[in-house]
Enzyme design. Structure first.
Site, PDB file in Angstrom:
ATOM      1  N   HIS A 134       0.826  -1.205   0.000  1.00 21.48           N
ATOM      2  CA  HIS A 134       0.000   0.000   0.000  1.00 21.48           C
ATOM      3  C   HIS A 134       0.867   1.264   0.000  1.00 21.48           C
ATOM      4  CE1 HIS A 134      -3.633   2.359   0.886  1.00 21.48           C
ATOM      5  NE2 HIS A 134      -2.827   3.099   1.639  1.00 21.48           N
ATOM      6  N   HIS A 165       3.230   6.148  -1.987  1.00 25.38           N
ATOM      7  CA  HIS A 165       3.929   7.267  -1.357  1.00 25.38           C
ATOM      8  C   HIS A 165       5.441   7.184  -1.533  1.00 25.38           C
ATOM      9  CE1 HIS A 165       0.207   8.585   0.526  1.00 25.38           C
ATOM     10  NE2 HIS A 165       0.009   7.367   0.967  1.00 25.38           N
ATOM     11  N   LYS A 193      -5.027  10.065  -8.263  1.00 26.37           N
ATOM     12  CA  LYS A 193      -4.628  10.263  -6.870  1.00 26.37           C
ATOM     13  C   LYS A 193      -4.802  11.738  -6.559  1.00 26.37           C
ATOM     14  CE  LYS A 193      -2.579   9.139  -2.884  1.00 26.37           C
ATOM     15  NZ  LYS A 193      -3.136   8.209  -1.905  1.00 26.37           N
TER      16      LYS A 193
END
Length: 458
Positions: free
Chosen positions: A332, A347, A390
């Site tokens: 994730h 990220h 995003k």
């Protein structure tokens, strides 16, 4: 709970005859912010680069004790707490006695400025501890009373006869479970500075040329407009990727199905790559600093125990979708996922660069660029990943894999499910982590649901 807040404040304050007449409204994640533009910052190959920063009131951290504002300044209204520490408690007359001393003084000090970060599956998630076993005091000593727990571990549980069976053994001595053994904000800032200085594998200024282009306001992030015709990365020195930790990290990125609901099934080679990554990062000064600190703080008794826990919390599988074992913290945070047609997680700058180079990522804009004049820096951006959007994705730029892995792990261990306030090169920085609440490993320990940078300063 918001619509009942007025009711609970009235009930809680009857003893002191303080009755509030105002129904509270808490700030929502999508609340209005103000955009300011700070002076331009020079970057190699990109003299026009400027920095956007989003100004919002600092949010506080939750606490284990309910009769003090220690570590609770500006948390949301808590009807179970004996007193409050949120911004409106002075108006309602239900502040804790040390509110003015702790929170007003804290507000006057330099605090990180926050920008909005959206994580669909964790919005509104409860603040948690690293452990979840409700029948045990493991990791729960002196926590706030929770009416849904079958037994309790707070200071008054013995008075009410509702302590967990292991209360005496776990909470009656100095150890990992005791609140007095908690890691302080000052200790977090100290170790994060040491980790920052130890990151010798980070990119140098000449290794990366960014073209951040369009800076937009938070209100524009929902528009899904590509405001930047050029890629984010103009140049990256790919010799960085031959370093052992980079190479081991990159080998992991393509081991996952990005769509939640599709189970992950690893080959023996892919499982070995997880061990290789952990082995390589543990050789670095960054991770040695982290382990030494956590060992000193009584979190781990040996490096072997530490590495085993890292593997479980980061690589252990759980289910975000319909199929069992379709996600993990590592997938994730670093590789990225797609859920309900939206990008979640994602990220990491190395992942972004390689996907952009492959034509799969389209950089749109950014709402924040951090204050650092060298790498690692921080960027909060908008982008499309193979057609999926995003809205706000924060990432360190130019950091080594072990640096990000260390800071996210530190914050998850020290402040699970909370905002973690650090310091890098003299600049404040905050990281938000969330625990996965639906399944556990070991003795009720929680997996990492997500971790990401939420704020910095000018």
């Amino acid at each position: 709970m918001q619509k009942y807040e007025m009711y609970w404040r009235i009930i809680a304050s009857l003893g002191s005859f303080v009755v509030s007449s105002e129904l509270r409204q808490e700030s929502a994640p999508g609340s209005k912010s103000w955009l300011t533009r700070s002076p331009r910052k020079q970057y190699p190959g990109n003299p026009e680069k400027h920095r956007c920063r989003i100004l919002q009131p600092p949010e506080g951290l939750s606490a284990d004790r309910t009769e003090s504002c220690a570590s609770r300044c500006y948390e949301k209204f808590d009807r179970d707490a004996a007193c409050q520490c949120d911004r409106r408690c002075p108006q309602h007359g239900d502040c804790c006695e040390d509110y003015e001393y702790l929170c007003i003084a804290e507000e006057d000090s330099e605090e990180p400025e926050r920008f909005l970060e959206l994580e669909e599956e964790t919005e509104g998630a409860p603040v948690g501890s690293l452990y979840s076993a409700p029948n045990s005091c493991q990791g729960r000593c002196q926590e706030a009373f929770h009416k849904h727990h079958p037994c309790h571990c707070n200071a008054r549980c013995q008075e009410f006869g509702n302590c967990c069976e292991d209360f005496e053994s776990l909470c009656g001595h100095e150890g990992f479970s005791r609140s007095s053994d908690a890691i302080t904000k000052e200790e977090l800032q100290g170790i994060s500075e040491k980790i920052y200085r130890a990151d010798t594998n980070k990119a140098q200024k000449e290794d990366i040329v960014l073209n951040s282009q369009k800076c937009i306001s938070p209100s524009e992030t929902r528009d899904q407009v590509d405001c930047s015709p050029e890629p984010l990365f103009t140049y990256v020195n790919e010799k960085l990727f031959s370093k052992p930790t980079y190479a081991a990290f990159i080998n992991l990125l393509n081991n996952y199905q990005r769509d939640t609901g599709r189970g992950e099934h690893f080959t023996a080679q892919q499982l070995a790559e997880q061990d290789t990554f952990l082995r390589e990062v543990m050789k670095t000064a960054v991770m040695k600093e982290l382990y030494g600190f956590l060992h000193q703080q009584n979190r781990y008794s040996s490096e072997r125990e530490f590495v085993s826990d890292l593997k479980n919390m980061w690589f252990g599988l759980y289910s975000r979708g319909s199929e069992e074992g379709d996600s993990s913290g590592f997938e994730h945070v670093f590789s990225g996922e797609v859920k309900k047609g939206k990008v979640t997680g994602f990220h990491n700058w190395i992942r972004f660069y390689t996907q952009e180079k492959a034509g799969l990522v389209d950089y749109y804009s950014h709402i924040y660029d951090g204050p650092w004049d060298s790498y690692p820096d921080v960027l909060a951006m908008q982008f499309s990943w193979d057609g999926y959007y995003k809205q706000v994705g924060s990432a360190f730029i130019g950091s080594s894999p072990e640096f990000e892995f260390a800071l996210y792990s530190l914050c998850f261990i020290a402040r699970p499910g909370k905002v973690c306030q650090l310091s890098l090169g003299g600049h404040p920085l905050a990281i938000q982590t969330y625990t996965w609440e639906k399944s556990t490993y070991g003795n009720g320990k929680k997996y990492i649901a997500t971790a990401y940078v939420v704020s910095s300063t000018q």
